[in-house]
Design a protein around this motif. Structure first.
Motif, PDB file in Angstrom:
ATOM      1  N   UNK A 111       0.836  -1.207   0.000  1.00 32.95           N
ATOM      2  CA  UNK A 111       0.000   0.000   0.000  1.00 32.95           C
ATOM      3  C   UNK A 111       0.867   1.252   0.000  1.00 32.95           C
ATOM      4  N   UNK A 112       1.944   1.247   0.787  1.00 33.90           N
ATOM      5  CA  UNK A 112       2.840   2.406   0.810  1.00 33.90           C
ATOM      6  C   UNK A 112       3.505   2.605  -0.546  1.00 33.90           C
ATOM      7  N   UNK A 113       4.008   1.518  -1.128  1.00 36.05           N
ATOM      8  CA  UNK A 113       4.644   1.589  -2.443  1.00 36.05           C
ATOM      9  C   UNK A 113       3.681   2.175  -3.472  1.00 36.05           C
ATOM     10  N   UNK A 114       2.457   1.686  -3.489  1.00 32.54           N
ATOM     11  CA  UNK A 114       1.473   2.158  -4.468  1.00 32.54           C
ATOM     12  C   UNK A 114       1.150   3.634  -4.258  1.00 32.54           C
ATOM     13  N   UNK A 115       0.934   4.041  -3.001  1.00 33.90           N
ATOM     14  CA  UNK A 115       0.589   5.436  -2.723  1.00 33.90           C
ATOM     15  C   UNK A 115       1.729   6.363  -3.110  1.00 33.90           C
ATOM     16  N   UNK A 116       2.972   5.966  -2.812  1.00 36.46           N
ATOM     17  CA  UNK A 116       4.107   6.809  -3.169  1.00 36.46           C
ATOM     18  C   UNK A 116       4.241   6.915  -4.688  1.00 36.46           C
ATOM     19  N   UNK A 176      -6.071   2.112 -13.218  1.00 36.79           N
ATOM     20  CA  UNK A 176      -6.844   1.524 -12.124  1.00 36.79           C
ATOM     21  C   UNK A 176      -6.239   1.888 -10.773  1.00 36.79           C
ATOM     22  N   UNK A 177      -4.915   1.745 -10.654  1.00 33.95           N
ATOM     23  CA  UNK A 177      -4.241   2.052  -9.388  1.00 33.95           C
ATOM     24  C   UNK A 177      -4.348   3.538  -9.057  1.00 33.95           C
ATOM     25  N   UNK A 178      -4.156   4.390 -10.044  1.00 34.39           N
ATOM     26  CA  UNK A 178      -4.201   5.833  -9.818  1.00 34.39           C
ATOM     27  C   UNK A 178      -5.598   6.263  -9.363  1.00 34.39           C
ATOM     28  N   UNK A 179      -6.619   5.745 -10.030  1.00 39.81           N
ATOM     29  CA  UNK A 179      -7.991   6.108  -9.686  1.00 39.81           C
ATOM     30  C   UNK A 179      -8.334   5.650  -8.280  1.00 39.81           C
ATOM     31  N   UNK A 180      -7.864   4.463  -7.904  1.00 34.95           N
ATOM     32  CA  UNK A 180      -8.159   3.934  -6.569  1.00 34.95           C
ATOM     33  C   UNK A 180      -7.505   4.791  -5.487  1.00 34.95           C
ATOM     34  N   UNK A 181      -6.276   5.223  -5.703  1.00 31.39           N
ATOM     35  CA  UNK A 181      -5.535   5.962  -4.677  1.00 31.39           C
ATOM     36  C   UNK A 181      -5.888   7.450  -4.678  1.00 31.39           C
ATOM     37  N   UNK A 189       3.272   6.204 -16.611  1.00 31.63           N
ATOM     38  CA  UNK A 189       2.981   4.885 -16.044  1.00 31.63           C
ATOM     39  C   UNK A 189       4.258   4.061 -15.918  1.00 31.63           C
ATOM     40  N   UNK A 190       5.073   4.043 -16.938  1.00 30.68           N
ATOM     41  CA  UNK A 190       6.304   3.258 -16.900  1.00 30.68           C
ATOM     42  C   UNK A 190       7.316   3.829 -15.915  1.00 30.68           C
ATOM     43  N   UNK A 191       7.304   5.145 -15.757  1.00 33.37           N
ATOM     44  CA  UNK A 191       8.250   5.779 -14.833  1.00 33.37           C
ATOM     45  C   UNK A 191       7.991   5.373 -13.385  1.00 33.37           C
ATOM     46  N   UNK A 192       6.753   4.984 -13.080  1.00 29.63           N
ATOM     47  CA  UNK A 192       6.436   4.567 -11.708  1.00 29.63           C
ATOM     48  C   UNK A 192       6.159   3.068 -11.608  1.00 29.63           C
ATOM     49  N   UNK A 193       6.597   2.319 -12.632  1.00 30.03           N
ATOM     50  CA  UNK A 193       6.595   0.869 -12.500  1.00 30.03           C
ATOM     51  C   UNK A 193       5.449   0.118 -13.126  1.00 30.03           C
ATOM     52  N   UNK A 194       4.683   0.746 -14.025  1.00 29.86           N
ATOM     53  CA  UNK A 194       3.541   0.070 -14.647  1.00 29.86           C
ATOM     54  C   UNK A 194       3.773  -0.051 -16.148  1.00 29.86           C
ATOM     55  N   UNK A 195       3.833  -1.284 -16.640  1.00 25.26           N
ATOM     56  CA  UNK A 195       3.960  -1.516 -18.080  1.00 25.26           C
ATOM     57  C   UNK A 195       2.618  -1.356 -18.774  1.00 25.26           C
ATOM     58  N   UNK A 196       1.550  -1.615 -18.050  1.00 22.19           N
ATOM     59  CA  UNK A 196       0.203  -1.529 -18.611  1.00 22.19           C
ATOM     60  C   UNK A 196      -0.444  -0.210 -18.226  1.00 22.19           C
ATOM     61  N   UNK A 197      -0.902   0.527 -19.237  1.00 22.04           N
ATOM     62  CA  UNK A 197      -1.591   1.789 -18.964  1.00 22.04           C
ATOM     63  C   UNK A 197      -2.889   1.543 -18.202  1.00 22.04           C
ATOM     64  N   UNK A 198      -3.566   0.450 -18.510  1.00 13.23           N
ATOM     65  CA  UNK A 198      -4.815   0.140 -17.814  1.00 13.23           C
ATOM     66  C   UNK A 198      -4.583  -0.130 -16.335  1.00 13.23           C
ATOM     67  N   UNK A 199      -3.523  -0.887 -16.028  1.00 13.22           N
ATOM     68  CA  UNK A 199      -3.202  -1.169 -14.629  1.00 13.22           C
ATOM     69  C   UNK A 199      -2.863   0.118 -13.887  1.00 13.22           C
ATOM     70  N   UNK A 257       1.854   6.773  -6.853  1.00 11.29           N
ATOM     71  CA  UNK A 257       0.787   7.614  -7.381  1.00 11.29           C
ATOM     72  C   UNK A 257       1.050   9.096  -7.123  1.00 11.29           C
ATOM     73  N   UNK A 258       1.669   9.410  -5.984  1.00  8.86           N
ATOM     74  CA  UNK A 258       2.017  10.810  -5.732  1.00  8.86           C
ATOM     75  C   UNK A 258       3.090  11.295  -6.711  1.00  8.86           C
ATOM     76  N   UNK A 259       4.077  10.444  -6.979  1.00 11.30           N
ATOM     77  CA  UNK A 259       5.088  10.794  -7.968  1.00 11.30           C
ATOM     78  C   UNK A 259       4.469  10.936  -9.353  1.00 11.30           C
ATOM     79  N   UNK A 260       3.561  10.028  -9.682  1.00 10.28           N
ATOM     80  CA  UNK A 260       2.897  10.091 -10.981  1.00 10.28           C
ATOM     81  C   UNK A 260       2.069  11.362 -11.113  1.00 10.28           C
ATOM     82  N   UNK A 261       1.349  11.707 -10.055  1.00  9.32           N
ATOM     83  CA  UNK A 261       0.526  12.916 -10.081  1.00  9.32           C
ATOM     84  C   UNK A 261       1.382  14.152 -10.313  1.00  9.32           C
ATOM     85  N   UNK A 262       2.551  14.190  -9.672  1.00 12.16           N
ATOM     86  CA  UNK A 262       3.458  15.328  -9.862  1.00 12.16           C
ATOM     87  C   UNK A 262       3.910  15.406 -11.319  1.00 12.16           C
TER      88      UNK A 262
END
Length: 316
Positions: free
Chosen positions: A247-252, A285-290, A272-282, A254-259
């Protein structure tokens, strides 16, 4: 960049008022201007009391102590905790930058420090991870902190050319040094990000996440990184920080991605790739949840808020 530096970088603290406060006799003030702000002060002379209005025992702060109020929760500062408070916003002039304010005759306790406006987009989320009061007791290892405070007091007294800029930089040094020393001294009783950073093994895991947030960290890998079993690591991480490592990894992330979304011109795939996601859909989903909004809606909402604040004369 280390975790504390990154957190302060995302908070974007800006020293708004740097001043002294000289109080005497019986007095009590309710600090009602803390929302979205951090206050960092040192006791130069005498002693006083800090009281959280909704929890905890009053804390006595004495000569040589420093304290930070980072969470926005209501706090009273007084000569004695049982005294009824007056609102600080009514008792003190709002613009007193560079001055030492005398209250109730002065002479008993002298504080110096700064109030920081926090302009980062994730300030509310990050400030909630900090304890309501950071109390740093006088200690022998505060040489750098004492230097910045003493130099700040001299600049405030003498008001030489360039003093405002020097005081601004010293205020940031004071805040960072206070938080750094608190990490080395805190007793480990709180729950939150600082409690995690102060624990050698959990802090090392958080440091690894911050050093490489795009890495596909697993619970097993983080546990191995700090020399713990998976079960013990997961339990201690949650005990210290109040959330799971994932949960901490994901939240951090998403904050970096938002910036990145609102400060650059990168494509969504690149973010998405800069914060560890190869899939744009994934990532979506994670960004919207957090964050509560999809990446595109979040970016548009921040842009719209910036335009509204600019047109209304507010600060972005």
């Amino acid at each position: 960049m280390d975790p504390l530096s990154e957190i302060l970088s995302l908070l974007k603290p800006r020293s708004y008022i740097t001043a002294g406060f000289d109080a005497g006799g019986d007095w009590s003030l309710r600090l009602d201007d803390l929302a979205g702000r951090i206050k960092c002060y040192a006791v130069m002379r005498g002693s006083c009391w800090l009281s959280l209005e909704d929890a905890g025992k009053p804390i006595q702060i004495v000569t040589g102590d420093c304290f930070v109020l980072p969470s926005g929760r209501p706090v009273r500062i007084s000569s004695a905790p049982e005294l009824a408070p007056t609102l600080a916003s009514e008792a003190l002039a709002p613009d007193r930058d560079g001055e030492t304010v005398t209250y109730n005759g002065g002479g008993d306790v002298l504080l110096t420090g700064s109030r920081f406006e926090v302009s980062g987009r994730h300030a509310d989320v990050l400030l909630r991870t900090l304890p309501p009061v950071v109390h740093l007791r006088a200690a022998v290892d505060q040489a750098a902190l004492r230097w910045s405070i003493e130099l700040m007091m001299r600049e405030l007294r003498e008001a030489q050319p360039g003093a405002s800029l020097i005081v601004q930089h010293l205020a940031h040094i004071m805040l960072t040094q206070t938080l750094r020393l608190y990490l080395t001294q805190q007793a480990g009783m709180e729950i939150g990000l600082f409690a995690g950073l102060a624990d050698p093994q959990i802090g090392s895991a958080i440091g690894a996440i911050h050093a490489d947030p795009s890495h596909s960290w697993t619970l097993e890998e983080l546990a191995a990184h700090v020399g713990m079993s998976r079960t013990v690591f997961a339990r201690r991480f949650r005990e210290k920080t109040g959330e799971t490592p994932v949960a901490y990894l994901t939240r951090w992330r998403m904050m970096l991605a938002a910036e990145r979304l609102v400060t650059g011109s990168e494509t969504l795939v690149h973010v998405a790739r800069a914060v560890g996601y190869e899939s744009e859909n994934a990532f979506n989903t994670a960004f919207t949840r957090v964050m509560g909004l999809s990446p595109r809606r979040y970016s548009k909402a921040v842009d719209a808020r910036f335009i509204d604040e600019t047109l209304s004369g507010g600060a972005p």
